[in-house]
Write a protein that holds these residues in place. Sequence first.
Motif, PDB file in Angstrom:
ATOM      1  N   ALA A  40      13.158  -1.451  10.643  1.00 35.04           N
ATOM      2  CA  ALA A  40      13.038  -0.079  10.151  1.00 35.04           C
ATOM      3  C   ALA A  40      12.278  -0.098   8.836  1.00 35.04           C
ATOM      4  O   ALA A  40      12.542  -0.938   7.970  1.00 35.04           O
ATOM      5  N   LEU A  41      11.338   0.816   8.703  1.00 29.57           N
ATOM      6  CA  LEU A  41      10.590   0.984   7.458  1.00 29.57           C
ATOM      7  C   LEU A  41      11.158   2.191   6.734  1.00 29.57           C
ATOM      8  O   LEU A  41      11.283   3.273   7.326  1.00 29.57           O
ATOM      9  N   LEU A  72       7.849  11.219   5.047  1.00 34.70           N
ATOM     10  CA  LEU A  72       8.145  10.698   6.386  1.00 34.70           C
ATOM     11  C   LEU A  72       6.875  10.498   7.190  1.00 34.70           C
ATOM     12  O   LEU A  72       6.750   9.516   7.939  1.00 34.70           O
ATOM     13  N   ALA A  73       5.905  11.391   7.032  1.00 31.75           N
ATOM     14  CA  ALA A  73       4.628  11.228   7.744  1.00 31.75           C
ATOM     15  C   ALA A  73       3.921   9.955   7.284  1.00 31.75           C
ATOM     16  O   ALA A  73       3.349   9.215   8.097  1.00 31.75           O
ATOM     17  N   LEU A  74       3.959   9.677   5.980  1.00 29.68           N
ATOM     18  CA  LEU A  74       3.361   8.443   5.464  1.00 29.68           C
ATOM     19  C   LEU A  74       4.085   7.215   6.004  1.00 29.68           C
ATOM     20  O   LEU A  74       3.457   6.209   6.355  1.00 29.68           O
ATOM     21  N   VAL A  75       5.404   7.297   6.080  1.00 32.98           N
ATOM     22  CA  VAL A  75       6.198   6.179   6.581  1.00 32.98           C
ATOM     23  C   VAL A  75       5.871   5.914   8.046  1.00 32.98           C
ATOM     24  O   VAL A  75       5.720   4.759   8.465  1.00 32.98           O
ATOM     25  N   GLN A  76       5.740   6.953   8.841  1.00 34.86           N
ATOM     26  CA  GLN A  76       5.402   6.779  10.258  1.00 34.86           C
ATOM     27  C   GLN A  76       4.039   6.122  10.418  1.00 34.86           C
ATOM     28  O   GLN A  76       3.874   5.224  11.245  1.00 34.86           O
ATOM     29  N   ASP A  77       3.059   6.573   9.655  1.00 40.82           N
ATOM     30  CA  ASP A  77       1.724   5.973   9.729  1.00 40.82           C
ATOM     31  C   ASP A  77       1.774   4.492   9.341  1.00 40.82           C
ATOM     32  O   ASP A  77       1.133   3.648   9.982  1.00 40.82           O
ATOM     33  N   ALA A  78       2.544   4.183   8.302  1.00 36.70           N
ATOM     34  CA  ALA A  78       2.651   2.794   7.851  1.00 36.70           C
ATOM     35  C   ALA A  78       3.349   1.935   8.898  1.00 36.70           C
ATOM     36  O   ALA A  78       2.955   0.783   9.139  1.00 36.70           O
ATOM     37  N   ALA A  79       4.375   2.472   9.544  1.00 33.38           N
ATOM     38  CA  ALA A  79       5.080   1.724  10.587  1.00 33.38           C
ATOM     39  C   ALA A  79       4.156   1.414  11.758  1.00 33.38           C
ATOM     40  O   ALA A  79       4.175   0.299  12.310  1.00 33.38           O
ATOM     41  N   ASN A 130       0.819  -1.205   0.000  1.00 29.67           N
ATOM     42  CA  ASN A 130       0.000   0.000   0.000  1.00 29.67           C
ATOM     43  C   ASN A 130       0.856   1.260   0.000  1.00 29.67           C
ATOM     44  O   ASN A 130       0.571   2.225  -0.728  1.00 29.67           O
ATOM     45  N   LEU A 131       1.914   1.258   0.803  1.00 29.64           N
ATOM     46  CA  LEU A 131       2.809   2.416   0.837  1.00 29.64           C
ATOM     47  C   LEU A 131       3.467   2.620  -0.526  1.00 29.64           C
ATOM     48  O   LEU A 131       3.586   3.754  -1.008  1.00 29.64           O
TER      49      LEU A 131
END
Length: 318
Positions: free
Chosen positions: A173-174, A192-199, A76-77
């Motif tokens: 780590a994502l 980075l905000a998208l990555v944090q949400d995905a993590a 999805n990411l």
Amino acid sequence: MSGNRVRHSDHVLKTIQSDRAAAQSAVAASWCRSAYRHGLDPATHRRRDRVENTGLIERRQANETLLAAANPVLDNLFNNVGRSGCCVILSDIDGIVLESRATAGERALFDAMGLAAGAEWSEQAEGTNGIGTCLIEGRPVAILRHEHFSSRNVDISCMDAPVFGPDGRLVAALDVSTGRPEHGSELAGMILALVQDAARQIERDYFCQHYAQARIVYAGDEKTAGSALLAVDKDDLVIGATRAARARYGLGMSGLTAPRPLGDVMGMADPVGLDAHEAKALRQALARCDGNVSAAARELGIGRATMYRRMERLGLLG
């Protein structure tokens, strides 16, 4: 080596030689670690380390449940960022790339950069970089091109978030990385905000899969730490807690060495004593039977008269 890379190496060396380098920024502190703790040279051209074949299979097997939770999130990411020239990576706790996503047209480019399965991106191996520095510091980081320690990595920008396991410990780590020079700090902040949400989504799904046989109690979201989730067994004992739940309820990393009553953990302890537990059992049976005393008595395996006597003794009549 190109003039740009020579200048970068000189800049890194000049920065770390400053007495105040580590205090100037988190990146400078990481540069100092890379040089002094890990003994790295920013101008190195050594071959990138890579785990291949059996070694990579073993690492994936060791992280099987994590990958089962992570792979749909990675897909999805990548659907969100792949068309903008980014790859998506999940590394293990050692900085070894377990999974990667890239478009067919850019896969060879990312592979040449070392952004492929089996590559090692620990800070010990590559110096300051998104994956390795994220794992060392346990926090989200964006390492843009010139912020890398090694001059051979200055063509890459990396946005990373840590992934914490069901026991609250750091496990992965994502990463989203790009080699496109037009991707600046503003876009990096959005990615980075998208990555944090995905993590955080990976953490939630990993926790729920790990405790698939337990009841999951949701206790809210923490802005930076993710969802506060508790895993509860059939006796209402807490047997697991996410990192956010451990922080919220003061459990720490050793707060669940043994199961604890849910009420105690959440600060809403039930009355103690056999009468209190008996009253609770009777109320629950009555609730399940819509208040029918005879049906509740049958469910509890006692006679109707016994049920009435116990209800009277415990103050449940009227």
